[in-house]
Write a protein that holds these residues in place. Structure first.
Motif, PDB file in Angstrom:
ATOM      1  N   ARG A   1     -12.653  -1.893 -24.907  1.00  0.00           N
ATOM      2  CA  ARG A   1     -12.153  -3.251 -24.666  1.00  0.00           C
ATOM      3  C   ARG A   1     -11.605  -3.858 -25.952  1.00  0.00           C
ATOM      4  O   ARG A   1     -10.552  -4.483 -25.961  1.00  0.00           O
ATOM      5  N   ASP A   2     -12.302  -3.632 -27.066  1.00  0.00           N
ATOM      6  CA  ASP A   2     -11.838  -4.165 -28.351  1.00  0.00           C
ATOM      7  C   ASP A   2     -10.503  -3.553 -28.758  1.00  0.00           C
ATOM      8  O   ASP A   2      -9.619  -4.251 -29.265  1.00  0.00           O
TER       9      ASP A   2
ATOM     10  N   ASP B   1     -17.395  -1.403 -24.796  1.00  0.00           N
ATOM     11  CA  ASP B   1     -17.049  -2.477 -25.732  1.00  0.00           C
ATOM     12  C   ASP B   1     -15.977  -2.011 -26.711  1.00  0.00           C
ATOM     13  O   ASP B   1     -15.040  -2.756 -27.011  1.00  0.00           O
TER      14      ASP B   1
END
Length: 56
Positions: A46-47, A43
């Motif tokens: 991806r951020d 995550d």
């Protein structure tokens, strides 16, 4: 890596650098997930990649 990200990165001031950063973020997230067994690392990667794409 989603195609839309690649398309948007190609419009960056330096597309090669943007592609390198995208690859580095996603590769690092994958490696950290493997090391720490924590999906939050994916995550985070991806951020960071989305943040880069939003700047282009």
């Amino acid at each position: 890596m989603p195609r839309g990200w690649v398309r948007r990165a190609s419009g960056a001031a330096d597309p090669a650098e943007a592609a390198f950063r995208l690859d580095a973020f996603l590769e690092a997230g994958n490696n950290r997930r493997g090391l720490f067994w924590d999906d939050a690392e994916l995550d985070r990667a991806r951020d960071l990649a989305r943040e880069l794409i939003d700047k282009t």
